[in-house]
Design a protein around this motif. Structure first.
Motif, PDB file in Angstrom:
ATOM      1  N   PRO A  35      12.949 -47.956   0.281  1.00 52.49           N
ATOM      2  CA  PRO A  35      12.202 -48.063   1.544  1.00 52.49           C
ATOM      3  C   PRO A  35      10.955 -47.165   1.591  1.00 52.49           C
ATOM      4  N   THR A  36      10.958 -46.057   0.858  1.00 52.98           N
ATOM      5  CA  THR A  36       9.790 -45.175   0.795  1.00 52.98           C
ATOM      6  C   THR A  36       8.633 -45.873   0.084  1.00 52.98           C
ATOM      7  N   HIS A  37       8.945 -46.614  -0.975  1.00 52.01           N
ATOM      8  CA  HIS A  37       7.926 -47.316  -1.756  1.00 52.01           C
ATOM      9  C   HIS A  37       7.417 -48.573  -1.047  1.00 52.01           C
ATOM     10  N   THR A  38       8.261 -49.207  -0.263  1.00 57.59           N
ATOM     11  CA  THR A  38       7.921 -50.506   0.307  1.00 57.59           C
ATOM     12  C   THR A  38       8.422 -50.662   1.739  1.00 57.59           C
ATOM     13  N   PRO A  39       7.947 -49.814   2.665  1.00 54.60           N
ATOM     14  CA  PRO A  39       8.442 -49.873   4.039  1.00 54.60           C
ATOM     15  C   PRO A  39       8.130 -51.187   4.756  1.00 54.60           C
ATOM     16  N   SER A  40       7.117 -51.917   4.302  1.00 55.51           N
ATOM     17  CA  SER A  40       6.820 -53.199   4.948  1.00 55.51           C
ATOM     18  C   SER A  40       7.846 -54.271   4.577  1.00 55.51           C
ATOM     19  N   HIS A  41       8.552 -54.061   3.470  1.00 54.42           N
ATOM     20  CA  HIS A  41       9.563 -55.032   3.032  1.00 54.42           C
ATOM     21  C   HIS A  41      10.989 -54.550   3.318  1.00 54.42           C
ATOM     22  N   ILE A  42      11.282 -53.301   2.977  1.00 58.78           N
ATOM     23  CA  ILE A  42      12.640 -52.759   3.110  1.00 58.78           C
ATOM     24  C   ILE A  42      12.622 -51.609   4.115  1.00 58.78           C
ATOM     25  N   GLY A 145       6.345 -59.585  -3.484  1.00 60.70           N
ATOM     26  CA  GLY A 145       5.676 -58.544  -2.700  1.00 60.70           C
ATOM     27  C   GLY A 145       6.366 -57.200  -2.828  1.00 60.70           C
ATOM     28  N   LEU A 146       7.690 -57.192  -2.762  1.00 57.03           N
ATOM     29  CA  LEU A 146       8.471 -55.959  -2.914  1.00 57.03           C
ATOM     30  C   LEU A 146       8.214 -55.343  -4.288  1.00 57.03           C
ATOM     31  N   THR A 147       8.233 -56.154  -5.334  1.00 59.55           N
ATOM     32  CA  THR A 147       8.024 -55.667  -6.698  1.00 59.55           C
ATOM     33  C   THR A 147       6.644 -55.040  -6.842  1.00 59.55           C
ATOM     34  N   LYS A 148       5.626 -55.686  -6.310  1.00 57.92           N
ATOM     35  CA  LYS A 148       4.261 -55.150  -6.391  1.00 57.92           C
ATOM     36  C   LYS A 148       4.136 -53.830  -5.647  1.00 57.92           C
ATOM     37  N   GLU A 149       4.763 -53.724  -4.467  1.00 60.40           N
ATOM     38  CA  GLU A 149       4.681 -52.472  -3.695  1.00 60.40           C
ATOM     39  C   GLU A 149       5.438 -51.335  -4.377  1.00 60.40           C
ATOM     40  N   VAL A 150       6.618 -51.618  -4.915  1.00 62.02           N
ATOM     41  CA  VAL A 150       7.374 -50.570  -5.616  1.00 62.02           C
ATOM     42  C   VAL A 150       6.609 -50.138  -6.861  1.00 62.02           C
ATOM     43  N   ASP A 151       6.014 -51.081  -7.568  1.00 63.87           N
ATOM     44  CA  ASP A 151       5.209 -50.756  -8.748  1.00 63.87           C
ATOM     45  C   ASP A 151       4.059 -49.827  -8.354  1.00 63.87           C
ATOM     46  N   ALA A 152       3.352 -50.150  -7.284  1.00 60.70           N
ATOM     47  CA  ALA A 152       2.259 -49.290  -6.822  1.00 60.70           C
ATOM     48  C   ALA A 152       2.764 -47.906  -6.458  1.00 60.70           C
ATOM     49  N   GLY A 153       3.950 -47.814  -5.861  1.00 59.18           N
ATOM     50  CA  GLY A 153       4.541 -46.518  -5.518  1.00 59.18           C
ATOM     51  C   GLY A 153       4.887 -45.706  -6.747  1.00 59.18           C
TER      52      GLY A 153
END
Length: 160
Positions: A35-42, A145-153
């Motif tokens: 959730p820290t990496h991807t709060p818009s998704h999780i 989308g989740l994968t891309k956001e976690v990758d960016a994090g």
């Protein structure tokens, strides 16, 4: 017009700029940080049975898909050799549409240009409860989308 099949498998690939092994370890050992990496998704994830790292543990997720808050309870399988995480759906919003709903994340290292370190191979195995229900394409979009956001994090954390 032919009816859509009741079951199938959707697939996609996402280029990774962070190390695939690190990405796998986020899912394998520190899912509570997602959730820290991807709060818009999780929005949240909790262990329901077992612990964060155990094969077969059961986790409960609160997430947003297409602007709607949903929940998902899953039993997780890890394959350390193949760096694969399979989520076997048990309960939740998706289980009102699908008899079988199993998202799969596989993280593959590749030497690439432009900062690419690998690829996430995404899949959803599914079986619909009713022929009129759609295939889970909106959930595949969510996984991408989740994968891309976690990758960016992961990349950002490496730079900090």
């Amino acid at each position: 017009m032919a009816a859509e099949p009741m079951s199938g498998k959707l697939t996609a690939e996402v280029e990774l700029h962070g190390p695939p092994a690190k990405f796998y370890n986020v899912f394998r050992k520190t899912a509570h940080h997602i959730p820290t990496h991807t709060p818009s998704h999780i929005q949240a994830v909790q262990v329901h049975d077992g612990d964060w790292e155990s094969h077969g543990c059961i986790k409960f997720w609160i997430y947003t898909c297409e602007g709607k808050i949903e929940v998902f309870k899953e039993k997780v399988e890890f394959d350390d050799a193949k760096k694969t995480v399979k989520l076997n759906g048990l309960e939740g919003d998706v289980m009102k549409i699908y008899k079988v709903y199993n998202p799969i994340f596989e993280f593959v290292a590749e030497a690439g240009a432009g900062g690419k370190q690998g690829v996430a191979k995404l899949a959803i195995e599914y079986e619909k409860l009713d022929p009129s229900f759609p295939p889970p394409t909106k959930y595949m979009d969510f996984m991408i989308g989740l994968t891309k956001e976690v990758d960016a994090g992961i990349v950002k954390a490496a730079l900090d």
